[in-house]
Write an enzyme that holds these catalytic residues in place. Sequence first.
Site, PDB file in Angstrom:
ATOM      1  N   HIS A  21      22.708  36.382  41.142  1.00 43.43           N
ATOM      2  CA  HIS A  21      22.922  35.667  42.412  1.00 43.43           C
ATOM      3  C   HIS A  21      21.655  35.738  43.273  1.00 43.43           C
ATOM      4  O   HIS A  21      21.261  34.754  43.900  1.00 43.43           O
ATOM      5  CB  HIS A  21      24.083  36.303  43.194  1.00 43.43           C
ATOM      6  CG  HIS A  21      25.430  36.164  42.543  1.00 43.43           C
ATOM      7  ND1 HIS A  21      26.290  37.223  42.398  1.00 43.43           N
ATOM      8  CD2 HIS A  21      26.064  35.089  42.008  1.00 43.43           C
ATOM      9  CE1 HIS A  21      27.406  36.800  41.813  1.00 43.43           C
ATOM     10  NE2 HIS A  21      27.292  35.522  41.560  1.00 43.43           N
ATOM     11  N   LYS A  45      43.359  35.607  44.897  1.00 47.09           N
ATOM     12  CA  LYS A  45      42.540  36.239  43.857  1.00 47.09           C
ATOM     13  C   LYS A  45      42.345  37.711  44.218  1.00 47.09           C
ATOM     14  O   LYS A  45      41.971  38.007  45.356  1.00 47.09           O
ATOM     15  CB  LYS A  45      41.158  35.562  43.830  1.00 47.09           C
ATOM     16  CG  LYS A  45      40.793  34.907  42.512  1.00 47.09           C
ATOM     17  CD  LYS A  45      39.501  34.145  42.705  1.00 47.09           C
ATOM     18  CE  LYS A  45      38.628  34.136  41.473  1.00 47.09           C
ATOM     19  NZ  LYS A  45      37.415  33.337  41.681  1.00 47.09           N
ATOM     20  N   ARG A  94      24.298  28.952  34.225  1.00 47.46           N
ATOM     21  CA  ARG A  94      23.732  29.970  33.343  1.00 47.46           C
ATOM     22  C   ARG A  94      23.667  29.489  31.906  1.00 47.46           C
ATOM     23  O   ARG A  94      22.731  29.726  31.183  1.00 47.46           O
ATOM     24  CB  ARG A  94      24.567  31.258  33.397  1.00 47.46           C
ATOM     25  CG  ARG A  94      24.366  32.036  34.647  1.00 47.46           C
ATOM     26  CD  ARG A  94      25.498  32.985  34.861  1.00 47.46           C
ATOM     27  NE  ARG A  94      26.701  32.259  35.222  1.00 47.46           N
ATOM     28  CZ  ARG A  94      27.845  32.825  35.564  1.00 47.46           C
ATOM     29  NH1 ARG A  94      27.951  34.137  35.543  1.00 47.46           N
ATOM     30  NH2 ARG A  94      28.885  32.110  35.900  1.00 47.46           N
ATOM     31  N   SER A 132      29.756  38.974  37.658  1.00 43.95           N
ATOM     32  CA  SER A 132      30.315  40.058  38.469  1.00 43.95           C
ATOM     33  C   SER A 132      31.415  40.817  37.729  1.00 43.95           C
ATOM     34  O   SER A 132      31.528  42.043  37.854  1.00 43.95           O
ATOM     35  CB  SER A 132      30.876  39.498  39.773  1.00 43.95           C
ATOM     36  OG  SER A 132      29.863  38.846  40.492  1.00 43.95           O
TER      37      SER A 132
HETATM   38  P1  ADP Z   1      32.599  31.576  41.605  1.00 43.62           P
HETATM   39  O1  ADP Z   1      33.907  32.277  41.502  1.00 43.62           O
HETATM   40  O2  ADP Z   1      32.546  30.580  42.715  1.00 43.62           O
HETATM   41  O3  ADP Z   1      32.049  31.034  40.316  1.00 43.62           O
HETATM   42  P2  ADP Z   1      30.579  33.611  41.391  1.00 43.62           P
HETATM   43  O4  ADP Z   1      30.327  34.722  42.343  1.00 43.62           O
HETATM   44  O5  ADP Z   1      31.011  33.968  40.022  1.00 43.62           O
HETATM   45  O6  ADP Z   1      31.627  32.706  42.129  1.00 43.62           O
HETATM   46  O7  ADP Z   1      29.310  32.680  41.283  1.00 43.62           O
HETATM   47  C1  ADP Z   1      28.766  32.025  42.394  1.00 43.62           C
HETATM   48  C2  ADP Z   1      27.656  31.109  41.921  1.00 43.62           C
HETATM   49  O8  ADP Z   1      26.609  31.900  41.367  1.00 43.62           O
HETATM   50  C3  ADP Z   1      28.088  30.151  40.800  1.00 43.62           C
HETATM   51  O9  ADP Z   1      27.435  28.928  40.990  1.00 43.62           O
HETATM   52  C4  ADP Z   1      27.606  30.800  39.542  1.00 43.62           C
HETATM   53  O10 ADP Z   1      27.285  29.860  38.541  1.00 43.62           O
HETATM   54  C5  ADP Z   1      26.349  31.494  40.039  1.00 43.62           C
HETATM   55  N1  ADP Z   1      26.061  32.692  39.245  1.00 43.62           N
HETATM   56  C6  ADP Z   1      26.911  33.668  38.883  1.00 43.62           C
HETATM   57  N2  ADP Z   1      26.286  34.606  38.141  1.00 43.62           N
HETATM   58  C7  ADP Z   1      25.009  34.197  38.030  1.00 43.62           C
HETATM   59  C8  ADP Z   1      23.851  34.686  37.349  1.00 43.62           C
HETATM   60  N3  ADP Z   1      23.880  35.777  36.593  1.00 43.62           N
HETATM   61  N4  ADP Z   1      22.718  34.002  37.466  1.00 43.62           N
HETATM   62  C9  ADP Z   1      22.689  32.870  38.197  1.00 43.62           C
HETATM   63  N5  ADP Z   1      23.714  32.326  38.813  1.00 43.62           N
HETATM   64  C10 ADP Z   1      24.867  32.968  38.741  1.00 43.62           C
END
Ligand code: ADP
Length: 169
Positions: A21, A45, A94, A132
């Site tokens: 992130h 959630k 990703r 996450s």
């Molecule tokens: P959501 O539940 O909205 O997908 P996340 O916290 O999982 O929330 O992800 C938020 C954003 O960050 C999404 O667009 C996701 O694709 C991106 N994201 C999650 N993990 C990574 C990562 N390792 N590298 C880059 N982007 C990521």
Amino acid sequence: MSSSRRLALFPGSFDPFTNGHLDLARRAAVLFDRVIVAVAHNPAKTSLFTPEERVELIRRAVRPLGNVSAMHFAGLMVDCARDVGAHVIVRGLRAVSDFEFEFQMALMNRRLSPGLEIAFLMPSQEYTYLNSTLIKEVAKHGGRIDGLVPVEVRKALLAKFGRRARRGA
Ligand code: ADP
């Protein structure tokens, strides 16, 4: 471009914020004048961290970037974008597996808010496998997570999971 067009919203669950992130926030911070990382509060959630905790952890991680801030929101991300005056939503891609869901969501969001653009950014290759859920699973069982999450997030995970997590740290 008007000044409000240079504000991007980066929405997500961020439970917790990872270095993937952060990598994306860093890239967005170069492309846009201001970036707001927006933590989605979805009571349906179950999450490990409260929205307030997630926002605080993000604030600490993005402080060095200067033009990135954090907030939380409930409801639709298009409404959040409108409320803060953002015309761009940043999301991460990703792998191909992210594409279908992101594509559906982008088209729905465009329908809900025709003026909104969705920008997809790719993280550095080393973070493409990071998410996450995986981080929480590894931390819960005492695996090493240093280098995968910001320092404050690692500390917060250790505090949540206690001694078991500390073993591998
Ligand atoms: P959501 O539940 O909205 O997908 P996340 O916290 O999982 O929330 O992800 C938020 C954003 O960050 C999404 O667009 C996701 O694709 C991106 N994201 C999650 N993990 C990574 C990562 N390792 N590298 C880059 N982007 C990521």
